[in-house]
Design an enzyme around this catalytic site. Structure first.
Site, mmCIF file in Angstrom:
data_model
loop_
_atom_site.group_PDB
_atom_site.id
_atom_site.type_symbol
_atom_site.label_atom_id
_atom_site.label_comp_id
_atom_site.label_asym_id
_atom_site.label_seq_id
_atom_site.Cartn_x
_atom_site.Cartn_y
_atom_site.Cartn_z
ATOM 1 N N GLU A 1 -16.193 4.623 4.619
ATOM 2 C CA GLU A 1 -15.350 4.084 5.694
ATOM 3 C C GLU A 1 -15.455 4.993 6.907
ATOM 4 O O GLU A 1 -16.138 6.022 6.869
ATOM 5 C CB GLU A 1 -13.905 3.971 5.219
ATOM 6 C CG GLU A 1 -13.296 5.311 4.827
ATOM 7 C CD GLU A 1 -11.924 5.193 4.181
ATOM 8 O OE1 GLU A 1 -11.208 4.233 4.451
ATOM 9 O OE2 GLU A 1 -11.574 6.105 3.394
ATOM 10 N N LYS B 1 -2.872 6.752 0.991
ATOM 11 C CA LYS B 1 -2.700 7.033 2.430
ATOM 12 C C LYS B 1 -1.733 8.199 2.574
ATOM 13 O O LYS B 1 -0.559 8.037 2.932
ATOM 14 C CB LYS B 1 -2.210 5.783 3.158
ATOM 15 C CG LYS B 1 -2.473 5.835 4.645
ATOM 16 C CD LYS B 1 -2.404 4.459 5.250
ATOM 17 C CE LYS B 1 -2.345 4.500 6.756
ATOM 18 N NZ LYS B 1 -3.494 5.118 7.394
ATOM 19 N N ARG C 1 0.843 -1.213 0.000
ATOM 20 C CA ARG C 1 0.000 0.000 0.000
ATOM 21 C C ARG C 1 0.873 1.256 0.000
ATOM 22 O O ARG C 1 0.542 2.263 -0.628
ATOM 23 C CB ARG C 1 -0.943 -0.042 1.208
ATOM 24 C CG ARG C 1 -1.978 1.066 1.176
ATOM 25 C CD ARG C 1 -3.043 0.876 2.239
ATOM 26 N NE ARG C 1 -2.515 0.984 3.581
ATOM 27 C CZ ARG C 1 -3.191 0.688 4.683
ATOM 28 N NH1 ARG C 1 -4.445 0.255 4.590
ATOM 29 N NH2 ARG C 1 -2.647 0.812 5.871
HETATM 30 C C1 LIG Z 1 -8.931 6.080 6.232
HETATM 31 C C2 LIG Z 1 -8.558 4.705 6.671
HETATM 32 N N1 LIG Z 1 -9.350 3.662 6.318
HETATM 33 C C3 LIG Z 1 -9.068 2.405 6.703
HETATM 34 C C4 LIG Z 1 -7.943 2.117 7.463
HETATM 35 C C5 LIG Z 1 -7.660 0.705 7.873
HETATM 36 O O1 LIG Z 1 -6.450 0.260 7.320
HETATM 37 P P1 LIG Z 1 -5.567 -0.857 8.061
HETATM 38 O O2 LIG Z 1 -6.444 -2.033 8.264
HETATM 39 O O3 LIG Z 1 -4.462 -1.133 7.097
HETATM 40 O O4 LIG Z 1 -5.115 -0.286 9.338
HETATM 41 C C6 LIG Z 1 -7.094 3.162 7.833
HETATM 42 C C7 LIG Z 1 -5.881 2.903 8.616
HETATM 43 O O5 LIG Z 1 -4.807 2.910 8.089
HETATM 44 C C8 LIG Z 1 -7.398 4.483 7.433
HETATM 45 O O6 LIG Z 1 -6.616 5.505 7.782
#
Ligand SMILES: Cc1ncc(COP(=O)(O)O)c(C=O)c1O
Length: 329
Positions: free
Chosen positions: A214, A181, A84
């Site tokens: 989300e 991200k 990612r």
């Molecule tokens: C906006 C957002 N959505 C979803 C997630 C969940 O991602 P992960 O399972 O990799 O922590 C995160 C965390 O990184 C996030 O910042």
């Protein structure tokens, strides 16, 4: 309070170091180790964990990050987080300062230097310092930074009683920015602040088509009344590493008869509200049940069996699965 103009003085390097030290004495933090490609190594004194003010990540938000978990001296699912990280870098037109294998080695070495066996590892890529322009400075070298810290923690009641969420009034990020991200988390921050000010635990973004997005730093998923685990598609939200893994692990619950299927699809809000269970998923929270949304109960308003079973599967995977990198301390 800052000095008044009459007493402002020019600081020596020793003064600056002393000020950074007293800042951390007033505001203690538990950052155990920090690597900076700009400093050329690792520091363990939090007052030295700094970045130039004119780094493009600081003044324009042109940077990306990711966070992986540290469990009993092992790094969990780092490859998924690095995948990612590379995707986010491409979307942000950021160059990698070193090959992937070297990034991995730096991350592992920083954890080793921290001496910590539990917590989180967050790492950033910036386009570097050199000007206050909108485009990166000419010849700017990308910066890579790694921080080992205790990780985010949540109240025990989230797991025992479940959380309450609200639909945020803030617009969801356009897809390109949501799947990246980047260090631009303003909508996410505002959503969480709004939720807390409204007396609930977190918010949920809804997209322009009325589909569920989300939460602030976590994904959401649902169990339909006929037992299908449904997760929103990843084209308009961040692809959570936890969600990816949990969707895979959830197939085991089909054999146990707890689920009838697993689907990644668009989820209209009305369908989502009729779910039997609503789940929050993320590296820090792992899996937690949501029991109320906009003041209405989800299912019978108590934590459901799928959220509990998925949490157990994920915790087992984090302790004993095949996605662990041991750290040589
Ligand atoms: C906006 C957002 N959505 C979803 C997630 C969940 O991602 P992960 O399972 O990799 O922590 C995160 C965390 O990184 C996030 O910042």
């Amino acid at each position: 309070m800052a000095n008044t103009t009459q007493t402002l003085r020019q600081l020596t390097a020793a003064d600056v170091l002393a000020s950074l030290g007293s800042l951390r004495a007033k505001q203690p933090v538990k950052y155990a180790a920090f690597y900076s490609s700009q400093l050329g190594g690792i520091v363990t004194d939090p007052s030295l964990m700094v970045i130039p003010f004119d780094d493009h990540m600081v003044h324009r938000g042109h940077g990306i990050f990711d966070t992986a978990g540290l469990v009993d001296g092992k790094i969990y699912d780092l490859e998924a987080h690095l995948d990612r990280f590379h995707r986010s870098a491409e979307h942000s037109r950021l160059a990698m300062p070193m090959p992937r294998a070297a990034l991995r080695e730096v991350i592992i070495a920083t954890v080793a230097a921290s001496g910590q066996r539990h917590g989180a590892i967050r790492y950033w890529l910036s386009s570097g310092p050199g000007s206050l322009e909108l485009s990166p400075a000419a010849g700017a070298e990308p910066g890579f930074f790694v921080m080992v810290f205790p990780g985010l923690s949540y109240p025990e009641r989230w797991y025992t009683d479940g959380l309450k969420v609200m639909t945020t009034t803030y617009p969801i990020k356009p897809s390109l920015y949501a799947v990246t991200k980047s260090t631009n988390y303003l909508p996410n921050v505002l959503m969480q602040m709004e939720a807390k000010a409204s007396g609930v635990d977190n918010g949920v973004f809804i997209d322009a088509n009325g589909h569920v997005g989300e939460s602030s730093n976590m994904n959401v998923a649902f169990v339909t009344s006929d037992g299908v685990l449904r997760h929103p598609r990843f084209d308009h939200i961040l692809q959570g590493c936890t969600s990816l893994r949990a969707l895979d692990l959830a197939r085991r619950l089909q054999h146990d008869g707890l689920l009838r299927g697993v689907e990644v699809c668009d989820i209209p809000v009305a369908e989502a509200r009729a779910a039997r269970e609503m789940l929050l998923l993320g590296s820090s929270v792992k899996v937690a049940p949501i029991v109320a949304w906009d003041g209405q109960p989800i299912g019978d308003g108590t934590p459901g069996p799928v959220s509990k079973a998925l949490l157990a599967l994920l915790e087992e995977d984090m302790r004993t699965g095949d996605r662990l990198i041991p750290v040589m301390y």
